[in-house]
Design a protein around this motif. Sequence first.
Motif, PDB file in Angstrom:
ATOM      1  N   ILE A 154       0.811  -1.213   0.000  1.00  0.00           N
ATOM      2  CA  ILE A 154       0.000   0.000   0.000  1.00  0.00           C
ATOM      3  C   ILE A 154       0.847   1.268   0.000  1.00  0.00           C
ATOM      4  N   SER A 155       1.950   1.256   0.724  1.00  0.00           N
ATOM      5  CA  SER A 155       2.735   2.478   0.882  1.00  0.00           C
ATOM      6  C   SER A 155       4.062   2.453   0.136  1.00  0.00           C
ATOM      7  N   VAL A 156       4.724   1.288   0.129  1.00  0.00           N
ATOM      8  CA  VAL A 156       6.041   1.210  -0.494  1.00  0.00           C
ATOM      9  C   VAL A 156       5.941   1.195  -2.013  1.00  0.00           C
ATOM     10  N   ALA A 157       4.908   0.556  -2.547  1.00  0.00           N
ATOM     11  CA  ALA A 157       4.764   0.495  -4.003  1.00  0.00           C
ATOM     12  C   ALA A 157       4.722   1.885  -4.639  1.00  0.00           C
ATOM     13  N   PRO A 158       3.914   2.836  -4.110  1.00  0.00           N
ATOM     14  CA  PRO A 158       3.968   4.187  -4.688  1.00  0.00           C
ATOM     15  C   PRO A 158       5.337   4.834  -4.557  1.00  0.00           C
ATOM     16  N   ALA A 159       6.037   4.545  -3.456  1.00  0.00           N
ATOM     17  CA  ALA A 159       7.357   5.146  -3.259  1.00  0.00           C
ATOM     18  C   ALA A 159       8.383   4.581  -4.241  1.00  0.00           C
ATOM     19  N   LEU A 160       8.213   3.310  -4.633  1.00  0.00           N
ATOM     20  CA  LEU A 160       9.149   2.683  -5.561  1.00  0.00           C
ATOM     21  C   LEU A 160       8.818   2.970  -7.019  1.00  0.00           C
ATOM     22  N   GLY A 161       7.608   3.487  -7.279  1.00  0.00           N
ATOM     23  CA  GLY A 161       7.212   3.737  -8.664  1.00  0.00           C
ATOM     24  C   GLY A 161       8.205   4.563  -9.456  1.00  0.00           C
ATOM     25  N   PRO A 162       8.657   5.717  -8.943  1.00  0.00           N
ATOM     26  CA  PRO A 162       9.626   6.522  -9.696  1.00  0.00           C
ATOM     27  C   PRO A 162      10.942   5.799  -9.946  1.00  0.00           C
ATOM     28  N   ALA A 163      11.392   4.985  -8.980  1.00  0.00           N
ATOM     29  CA  ALA A 163      12.650   4.253  -9.160  1.00  0.00           C
ATOM     30  C   ALA A 163      12.514   3.209 -10.262  1.00  0.00           C
ATOM     31  N   VAL A 164      11.409   2.485 -10.262  1.00  0.00           N
ATOM     32  CA  VAL A 164      11.177   1.476 -11.293  1.00  0.00           C
ATOM     33  C   VAL A 164      11.064   2.128 -12.662  1.00  0.00           C
ATOM     34  N   SER A 165      10.309   3.213 -12.738  1.00  0.00           N
ATOM     35  CA  SER A 165      10.125   3.857 -14.039  1.00  0.00           C
ATOM     36  C   SER A 165      11.434   4.423 -14.563  1.00  0.00           C
ATOM     37  N   GLY A 166      12.279   4.965 -13.673  1.00  0.00           N
ATOM     38  CA  GLY A 166      13.567   5.498 -14.119  1.00  0.00           C
ATOM     39  C   GLY A 166      14.435   4.430 -14.746  1.00  0.00           C
ATOM     40  N   THR A 167      14.421   3.238 -14.151  1.00  0.00           N
ATOM     41  CA  THR A 167      15.210   2.124 -14.697  1.00  0.00           C
ATOM     42  C   THR A 167      14.671   1.687 -16.047  1.00  0.00           C
ATOM     43  N   VAL A 168      13.357   1.566 -16.162  1.00  0.00           N
ATOM     44  CA  VAL A 168      12.751   1.111 -17.414  1.00  0.00           C
ATOM     45  C   VAL A 168      12.930   2.147 -18.514  1.00  0.00           C
ATOM     46  N   LEU A 169      12.777   3.422 -18.184  1.00  0.00           N
ATOM     47  CA  LEU A 169      12.898   4.476 -19.190  1.00  0.00           C
ATOM     48  C   LEU A 169      14.313   4.589 -19.743  1.00  0.00           C
ATOM     49  N   ALA A 170      15.289   4.124 -18.967  1.00  0.00           N
ATOM     50  CA  ALA A 170      16.661   4.138 -19.464  1.00  0.00           C
ATOM     51  C   ALA A 170      16.861   3.137 -20.588  1.00  0.00           C
ATOM     52  N   ILE A 171      15.976   2.153 -20.655  1.00  0.00           N
ATOM     53  CA  ILE A 171      16.082   1.112 -21.686  1.00  0.00           C
ATOM     54  C   ILE A 171      15.417   1.536 -22.982  1.00  0.00           C
ATOM     55  N   GLY A 172      14.272   2.201 -22.867  1.00  0.00           N
ATOM     56  CA  GLY A 172      13.551   2.551 -24.087  1.00  0.00           C
ATOM     57  C   GLY A 172      12.368   3.458 -23.822  1.00  0.00           C
ATOM     58  N   SER A 173      11.328   3.299 -24.627  1.00  0.00           N
ATOM     59  CA  SER A 173      10.155   4.169 -24.612  1.00  0.00           C
ATOM     60  C   SER A 173       9.388   4.050 -23.300  1.00  0.00           C
ATOM     61  N   TRP A 174       8.593   5.081 -23.004  1.00  0.00           N
ATOM     62  CA  TRP A 174       7.711   5.044 -21.835  1.00  0.00           C
ATOM     63  C   TRP A 174       6.701   3.912 -21.951  1.00  0.00           C
ATOM     64  N   ARG A 175       6.443   3.442 -23.168  1.00  0.00           N
ATOM     65  CA  ARG A 175       5.492   2.341 -23.349  1.00  0.00           C
ATOM     66  C   ARG A 175       5.976   1.060 -22.662  1.00  0.00           C
ATOM     67  N   LEU A 176       7.280   0.947 -22.468  1.00  0.00           N
ATOM     68  CA  LEU A 176       7.811  -0.227 -21.788  1.00  0.00           C
ATOM     69  C   LEU A 176       7.327  -0.322 -20.343  1.00  0.00           C
ATOM     70  N   LEU A 177       6.946   0.813 -19.766  1.00  0.00           N
ATOM     71  CA  LEU A 177       6.414   0.789 -18.408  1.00  0.00           C
ATOM     72  C   LEU A 177       5.190  -0.116 -18.320  1.00  0.00           C
ATOM     73  N   PHE A 178       4.440  -0.193 -19.398  1.00  0.00           N
ATOM     74  CA  PHE A 178       3.238  -1.023 -19.426  1.00  0.00           C
ATOM     75  C   PHE A 178       3.500  -2.386 -20.067  1.00  0.00           C
ATOM     76  N   VAL A 179       4.396  -2.405 -21.031  1.00  0.00           N
ATOM     77  CA  VAL A 179       4.744  -3.674 -21.670  1.00  0.00           C
ATOM     78  C   VAL A 179       5.382  -4.642 -20.672  1.00  0.00           C
ATOM     79  N   VAL A 180       6.180  -4.098 -19.758  1.00  0.00           N
ATOM     80  CA  VAL A 180       6.826  -4.936 -18.742  1.00  0.00           C
ATOM     81  C   VAL A 180       5.821  -5.395 -17.698  1.00  0.00           C
ATOM     82  N   VAL A 181       4.911  -4.516 -17.298  1.00  0.00           N
ATOM     83  CA  VAL A 181       3.963  -4.829 -16.224  1.00  0.00           C
ATOM     84  C   VAL A 181       2.915  -5.842 -16.658  1.00  0.00           C
ATOM     85  N   LEU A 182       2.466  -5.775 -17.918  1.00  0.00           N
ATOM     86  CA  LEU A 182       1.349  -6.607 -18.360  1.00  0.00           C
ATOM     87  C   LEU A 182       1.588  -8.100 -18.165  1.00  0.00           C
TER      88      LEU A 182
END
Length: 492
Positions: A154-182
Amino acid sequence: MTTTPTTPEQTAPHTEAPDYGVLRWLVLATFVVILNETVMINAIPRLMEEFAVTTRAAQWLTSGFMLTMAVVIPVTGWFLQRVTTRQAFTTAMAIFCTGTLVAALAPTFAVLLLARIIQAGGTAIMMPLLMTTLMSIVREQDRGRIMGNVTLAISVAPALGPAVSGTVLAIGSWRLLFVVVLPIALAITYVGLRNLDNVGETRPGSIDWASVALSAFGFGPLVFGLSQLGEGSSTGPSWLPIAMLGLGATMLIVFVLRQLSLQRGGVPLLDLRTLTHRTYALALALMAVSFMAMLGSLILLPLYLQGVRGLSELQTGLLVMPGGIAMGLLGPQVGKVFDRVGGRPLVIPGSFGVFGGLALLTQVGAATPVAFVLGAHVLLMVSLAAIFTPVFTLGLGSLPADLYSHGSSLLATLQQVAAAAGTAIVVAVVASRQAGLLDGGASEVAARVGGNQWGFGVGAVLALVVVALALVLPGRPSTHGADTPEGTVAAH
């Protein structure tokens, strides 16, 4: 889903430890869906450029997610009464996965925002499902420990969101944020359905659709009006923000009156008798203000680190990752400490730590050492970890069993509204301050620094409210698991 919650004594004999395995899959799924609440924060600068939208428009990918949850969560109390645990889990994950797929393929900003709203609809079911199930089956003496693990979702997941997105965005498009999660979400759905058991009994129930409409027309204009404060006439009439705030406040007043009327002779959408329990009311207020401060600050860090310091998305993600990890690791440990000593030895120091972390962030400038920012962020996250588990446990533990579902729905609803409002207020303050500095002849960098300092200052002021509430929050709920409306719970 659980509709007539059972007491801990009914769920398991005192002589043997009950099986809490059902919570494992609910926590895992909730972590994944709530992670998406803040996963777009780090992508805002890129989305602003790609879709040619303003900061205020882009932040609705986060605020809109939270606001949708706030509108949908009250309805889930009725929904969860009518379906089994497995049916609720399936529905939530199916809606979330649909939204994730649409987001990955979104051709325009409007479609992406719609996809985020669909995602939020699934997430809104998972949070009350998890919390109500936990309060129904977990023994009182185990709640701190179990709630510590739930805090991870409930609390840590929102806090980790920016860290996860920063790592994924370094690889490619913002669309990967959803391609990885699905595929992860689909896998959790499959495994969860193979292992998830139903908890409690279903029962038929009615819903007051007038209350649903009042909540939507209350929270929506309220947060929209907050987001427009300080925008000026560049995007619309100057009276529009005040009008929206007035409309939202009026509708929420009517909503409250409607619930009070239904409590006397019908079925309220949200049973406000939960607020007559002092410990729950204090915990609700403390949690709301804490989330306002946390989410408002989280959205500022990427704007500062990328817009002022020139860091990449990956570097930004790595910088905020230690704080999120520390928060996650501390959650279960905080729960164990709470079971032994109560909430005050955790919540009071934590509240002062939140204020200290945000006060430090008000001092960041164009040449502030990155280590300073890292230290302030870690202090903020660690302090929030000391607050969230005790407050969740104290608040819900102070209610009688028949109000668990309403208490968890109201807590989750106000949490999302507060987070959305905090984000909107901070962005409005930052934009207004930047515009004022630019008009005064300041450079672009100096204007951004000044705006961010004021934004973190808003968080610091909110943290003072957290401190005040922490000082009066009891250490434990009553010995019978629920304090009376008139009584106060002695701090231990």
